[in-house]
Design a protein around this motif. Structure first.
Motif, short mmCIF file in Angstrom:
data_model
loop_
_atom_site.label_atom_id
_atom_site.label_comp_id
_atom_site.label_asym_id
_atom_site.label_seq_id
_atom_site.Cartn_x
_atom_site.Cartn_y
_atom_site.Cartn_z
N ASP A 25 0.84 -1.20 0.00
CA ASP A 25 0.00 0.00 0.00
C ASP A 25 0.88 1.25 0.00
OD1 ASP A 25 0.90 0.30 2.57
OD2 ASP A 25 -1.06 0.25 3.52
N ASN A 26 0.22 2.40 0.09
CA ASN A 26 0.92 3.68 0.02
C ASN A 26 1.90 3.89 1.17
OD1 ASN A 26 1.03 5.70 -1.79
ND2 ASN A 26 -0.41 7.04 -0.72
N GLN A 27 1.67 3.18 2.27
CA GLN A 27 2.52 3.34 3.45
C GLN A 27 3.61 2.27 3.51
OE1 GLN A 27 -0.71 3.51 6.39
NE2 GLN A 27 -0.03 5.60 6.79
N GLY A 28 3.80 1.56 2.41
CA GLY A 28 4.88 0.58 2.35
C GLY A 28 4.61 -0.72 3.07
N LEU A 29 3.35 -0.96 3.41
CA LEU A 29 3.00 -2.21 4.11
C LEU A 29 2.50 -3.22 3.08
CD1 LEU A 29 1.16 -0.54 7.10
CD2 LEU A 29 3.45 -1.50 7.13
N ILE A 48 11.05 3.62 -3.56
CA ILE A 48 11.65 3.78 -4.90
C ILE A 48 10.61 4.36 -5.87
CG2 ILE A 48 12.54 2.49 -6.89
CD1 ILE A 48 13.84 0.55 -4.83
N ALA A 49 9.39 3.81 -5.82
CA ALA A 49 8.32 4.30 -6.71
C ALA A 49 7.99 5.77 -6.41
CB ALA A 49 7.08 3.43 -6.55
N ASP A 50 7.96 6.14 -5.14
CA ASP A 50 7.66 7.53 -4.74
C ASP A 50 8.74 8.49 -5.23
OD1 ASP A 50 5.28 6.92 -3.54
OD2 ASP A 50 6.11 6.75 -1.51
N GLN A 51 10.01 8.08 -5.03
CA GLN A 51 11.11 8.94 -5.45
C GLN A 51 11.12 9.13 -6.96
OE1 GLN A 51 13.15 10.67 -3.53
NE2 GLN A 51 12.21 9.85 -1.69
N LYS A 77 3.52 1.91 -9.83
CA LYS A 77 2.64 2.50 -8.82
C LYS A 77 1.31 2.81 -9.49
CE LYS A 77 2.76 6.40 -5.61
NZ LYS A 77 2.67 5.78 -4.31
N TYR A 78 0.23 2.37 -8.90
CA TYR A 78 -1.09 2.66 -9.45
C TYR A 78 -1.99 3.12 -8.32
CZ TYR A 78 -5.34 2.18 -12.18
OH TYR A 78 -6.52 2.45 -12.83
N GLY A 79 -2.29 4.41 -8.31
CA GLY A 79 -3.12 4.96 -7.22
C GLY A 79 -2.43 4.80 -5.89
N PHE A 80 -3.10 4.14 -4.97
CA PHE A 80 -2.54 3.98 -3.63
C PHE A 80 -1.73 2.69 -3.49
CE2 PHE A 80 -6.17 6.82 -2.79
CZ PHE A 80 -5.47 7.88 -2.23
N GLY B 95 5.34 11.05 12.10
CA GLY B 95 5.35 11.52 10.71
C GLY B 95 3.96 11.91 10.25
N THR B 96 3.86 12.25 8.98
CA THR B 96 2.56 12.62 8.42
C THR B 96 1.73 11.36 8.20
OG1 THR B 96 3.38 12.42 6.17
CG2 THR B 96 3.60 14.58 7.21
N GLU B 97 0.49 11.56 7.74
CA GLU B 97 -0.40 10.40 7.52
C GLU B 97 0.10 9.50 6.39
OE1 GLU B 97 -1.08 13.49 6.87
OE2 GLU B 97 -2.18 13.69 4.98
N SER B 98 0.98 10.04 5.54
CA SER B 98 1.46 9.25 4.41
C SER B 98 2.88 8.71 4.64
CB SER B 98 1.42 10.09 3.13
OG SER B 98 2.23 11.22 3.29
N THR B 99 3.32 8.68 5.88
CA THR B 99 4.67 8.16 6.17
C THR B 99 4.83 6.73 5.65
OG1 THR B 99 4.70 9.47 8.19
CG2 THR B 99 6.30 7.69 8.06
N ASN B 100 5.98 6.45 5.08
CA ASN B 100 6.25 5.10 4.56
C ASN B 100 6.65 4.19 5.74
OD1 ASN B 100 7.21 2.81 3.27
ND2 ASN B 100 8.02 3.97 1.54
N ILE B 101 5.65 3.57 6.34
CA ILE B 101 5.86 2.75 7.55
C ILE B 101 6.74 1.54 7.24
CG2 ILE B 101 4.71 1.46 9.39
CD1 ILE B 101 2.21 3.18 8.79
#
Lengths: 94, 127
Positions: A25-29, A48-51, A77-80, B95-101
């Motif tokens: 997911d968007n938070q790397g989980l 990596i995708a975010d950067q 990366k697609y959406g979240f 961190g913010t709500e979008s932190t890469n946990i």
């Protein structure tokens, strides 16, 4: 509940030369992994995708391919969600 | 050694997307090291009362017969807080709500070797 996701992961694994699949997911989980993909890699793959997406922020997120001697990892990366496909490089026919 | 600890946690702050602040505190929530990106510390997650609540939460969650609790992740509307149980220390990341946990947790295992100095000082003071 996650049977649809499991089906997607399993069907991706059926593709030729695929040795691992990861969806995070968007938070790397990590939502799920198959094959050689490590669930702990979800954070790094999302990072990596975010950067890479920051290079051209006005365009859609790019597809990133990391190549090693024997393997390639395709990150998208697609959406979240962020997905990674680990592929064994096909041997060139002599 | 202390500089090394600061360097390590500053590098985490710079590498992890969305992370704003790192705190090392004892189990009562007394801060030993505070680091942030812009020297601003969010009120939520840095108050002593909040930090000490983790000590209670980690003890209670260890009673669920699932083994010792290692970390607690809190996701609020506008912030994310990750707390690591490194007894007798608590490491708090805000961190913010979008932190890469996920990215942040990859560093969780590396943290131990930088905390020895703090642990020794704390144990000496407890005796």
């Amino acid at each position: 509940m996650e049977s649809k996701l499991d089906n997607v992961l399993d069907s991706m694994m059926q593709t030729e030369n695929t040795i691992g699949v990861l969806i995070a997911d968007n938070q790397g989980l990590s939502y799920g992994t198959r094959g050689v993909a490590n669930s702990q890699a979800g954070g790094l793959i999302t990072a990596i995708a975010d950067q890479a997406a920051k290079i051209h922020p006005n365009l859609d997120a790019p597809v990133i391919i990391l190549e090693t001697e024997n393997t390639s990892v395709t990150i998208s990366k697609y959406g979240f969600h962020t997905g990674a496909i680990y592929k064994r490089k096909s041997q060139s026919k002599k | 050694m202390s500089d090394e600890v600061k360097r390590f946690f500053t590098s985490i702050l710079n590498k992890v997307n969305g992370l704003n602040c790192v705190l090392i505190s004892d189990r009562d929530g007394v801060p030993l090291l505070k680091l942030s990106k812009d020297n601003k510390f969010p009120e939520l997650g840095t108050k002593q009362s909040f930090l000490s609540t983790f000590s209670i939460a980690t003890v209670q969650s260890s009673k669920m017969m699932l083994g010792k609790n290692k970390q607690i992740i809190l996701c609020y509307k506008s912030s994310t807080i990750v707390q690591l149980n490194k007894a007798p220390l608590i490491i708090t990341f805000v961190g913010t709500e979008s932190t890469n946990i996920g990215h942040l947790l990859t560093y969780a295992n590396e943290v131990d070797k930088y905390l020895e100095e703090y642990k020794i000082v704390l144990e000496q003071n407890l005796i």
